[in-house]
Design an enzyme around this catalytic site. Structure first.
Site, PDB file in Angstrom:
ATOM      1  N   SER A 102       0.819  -1.210   0.000  1.00  0.00           N
ATOM      2  CA  SER A 102       0.000   0.000   0.000  1.00  0.00           C
ATOM      3  C   SER A 102       0.855   1.263   0.000  1.00  0.00           C
ATOM      4  O   SER A 102       1.616   1.504  -0.919  1.00  0.00           O
ATOM      5  CB  SER A 102      -0.962  -0.049   1.199  1.00  0.00           C
ATOM      6  OG  SER A 102      -1.940   0.940   1.129  1.00  0.00           O
ATOM      7  N   ASP A 243      -2.417   6.204  -3.330  1.00  0.00           N
ATOM      8  CA  ASP A 243      -1.230   5.575  -2.775  1.00  0.00           C
ATOM      9  C   ASP A 243      -0.792   4.442  -3.690  1.00  0.00           C
ATOM     10  O   ASP A 243      -1.328   4.274  -4.786  1.00  0.00           O
ATOM     11  CB  ASP A 243      -1.500   5.080  -1.349  1.00  0.00           C
ATOM     12  CG  ASP A 243      -2.632   4.055  -1.294  1.00  0.00           C
ATOM     13  OD1 ASP A 243      -3.475   4.067  -2.205  1.00  0.00           O
ATOM     14  OD2 ASP A 243      -2.665   3.258  -0.341  1.00  0.00           O
ATOM     15  N   ASP A 245      -1.169   1.242  -3.927  1.00  0.00           N
ATOM     16  CA  ASP A 245      -2.100   0.251  -4.464  1.00  0.00           C
ATOM     17  C   ASP A 245      -3.468   0.841  -4.761  1.00  0.00           C
ATOM     18  O   ASP A 245      -4.408   0.123  -5.080  1.00  0.00           O
ATOM     19  CB  ASP A 245      -2.226  -0.953  -3.530  1.00  0.00           C
ATOM     20  CG  ASP A 245      -2.956  -0.636  -2.240  1.00  0.00           C
ATOM     21  OD1 ASP A 245      -2.983   0.548  -1.842  1.00  0.00           O
ATOM     22  OD2 ASP A 245      -3.488  -1.567  -1.612  1.00  0.00           O
TER      23      ASP A 245
END
Length: 454
Positions: A102, A243, A245
């Site tokens: 992430s 971000d 992901d």
């Protein structure tokens, strides 16, 4: 065995904490735990990843583990986490695996697992997978051979299906809007600009050239300076930042002011309240959300339900109560009508659709709530439990809470994914919040000093 799963999957430094061997073991355990035992055909698993260089290595390990357990695999390549969740549901797969850490720095990576339908796993299922990982050190299951070994294929049109789904979530065209999107050199680098353009917006793509190393590097939803400058430079109506992901979205106004997840939730909650689609006139947020969100919602007849930090807990509450909107201050926004997890690109589309529908600039929409001064200090520690639970730390928290009374609040919690203790203080003024947060943070540092990195 220590817990493998944190608040969002299994994470660690790739090839150190999160090794290919561990990734393979988790994949095998997931296959044995999540595959339906009475099926007449092999289980099907989807595997996606973000742009980290280590994702290539871990993808190979996960795919090998799944196939060795007899599961057929569809590799979807580099796609956002919510895209993988969507495709698990669309392909009627038994489960899916996403390789991403992430918003974490590039050296980290993670294994996220989705159940059938693209749902996040409940705690009890994660515990079953952990037990299976431990048991796999001395396997008791019979390995398939010959034609029973899983097969591996590539899904080449997954991004197209995902973009079409996202654009179908909004009514009006976004014609006339100019947006700068910071893709964090991550999984949204292709699909975010494609979705916004398909919806009719004029798009300037920023940090959309991933090289395996530059994901989240001074860009994306945690680093807004470049986006602010680009929005002003290009004369855009707004900026959107994702971000690594792309399960998060935060925004900036035409003049570069930040619009965080709390403000986005307020904007969308009011829109849905007016349209009669905000089930129970209730919004779900976490304990980290600004007190100003609760006050703004209350003034408009909207109830706010709080959960623990983590979009999985927001999702749990949304599902349990049949609600329609929830999220986190960090930019995880969940709209169950269209997604089974936080989806940054979906959020960006919904936000822009509200601008078009009202004819109002983002700054005016965001003024629906007034944020109380809030200070968040992430304190590096050697031990999260010690840093958050030491007597001197708890005494400092009690003193600050007594001093603030009803004019503010304190939240102290260990991170679920990093060696950090998060100290958050809200108060009537910035100065009071800063002083109070630093007092508590100082005690945390003394209680569990961070180990210097080598």
């Amino acid at each position: 065995m220590a817990r493998l799963f944190g608040t969002d999957g299994v994470r660690g430094r790739a090839n150190a904490d999160l090794t290919p061997e561990l990734a393979m073991a988790v994949a095998v355990a997931a296959a044995h735990t999540l595959a339906e035992k009475d099926k007449t055909h092999p289980p099907l698993a989807l595997v996606g990843r973000d742009t980290r260089a280590s994702g290539e290595m871990l993808e190979a390990a996960v795919v090998a583990g799944l196939a060795s357990a007899g599961a057929n695999v569809l590799r979807v390549g580099v796609l956002p986490t919510p895209a993988v969740a969507f495709l698990v549901s669309e392909a009627k797969a038994d489960f899916g695996v996403m390789l991403s850490a992430s918003h974490n720095p590039m050296p980290d990576n993670g294994v996220k697992i989705f159940a059938a339908g693209g749902q996040k796993l409940p705690d009890e299922v994660e515990l079953q997978i952990e037990a299976a990982v431990e048991a796999n050190s001395t396997p008791t299951w019979e390995r398939p051979t010959g034609a029973d070994v899983g097969r591996v294929h590539d899904l080449i049109d997954g991004a197209e299906h995902y973009v079409q789904h996202l654009v179908g979530s909004i009514g009006p065209s976004l014609n006339g809007l100019k947006v700068v999107v910071d893709c964090a050199n991550g999984a949204a680098s292709e699909v975010a600009p494609a979705a916004y353009r398909k919806a009719g917006a004029e798009v300037v793509a920023l940090n959309a050239e991933p090289d395996g190393i530059n994901i989240n590097d001074g860009c994306g939803s945690n680093h807004l300076d470049g986006l602010r400058a680009a929005v002003v430079r290009h004369g855009a109506h707004l900026g959107l930042a994702h971000d690594g992901d792309a399960d998060r979205c935060v925004a900036v106004t035409a003049d570069g002011a930040e619009v965080d997840g709390d403000q986005i939730m307020a904007i969308l909650a009011l829109a849905m309240h007016e349209a009669g689609t905000l089930t129970g006139d209730t919004l779900v947020a976490t304990v980290m959300s600004n007190l100003g969100l609760r006050l703004a919602m209350s003034a408009r007849g909207i109830r706010l339900v709080e959960t623990r930090v983590g979009d999985r807990y927001v999702l749990d509450e949304l599902r349990a109560s049949g609600l329609a909107l929830g999220g986190e201050q960090s930019g995880h926004i969940v709209l169950p009508a269209y997604a089974t997890t936080g989806d940054g690109v979906l959020t960006g589309l919904q936000l822009m659709a509200r601008m078009v529908a009202t004819g109002q600039p983002l700054a005016e929409l965001a003024s629906a709530m007034t944020k109380l001064p809030q200070i968040l200090i992430n304190v590096p520690v050697a031990d999260r439990a010690v840093g958050a639970g030491a007597p001197a730390v708890l005494a400092a928290v009690a003193d600050v809470e007594a001093a603030l009374g009803e004019t503010g609040r304190v939240l102290l919690r260990p991170s679920g994914t990093e060696l950090l203790v998060r100290v958050m203080v809200e108060a009537a003024t910035q100065e009071v919040a800063e002083a109070a947060a630093e007092r508590i943070a100082a005690e945390v540092r003394l209680a569990s000093p961070a180990v210097p990195s080598s």
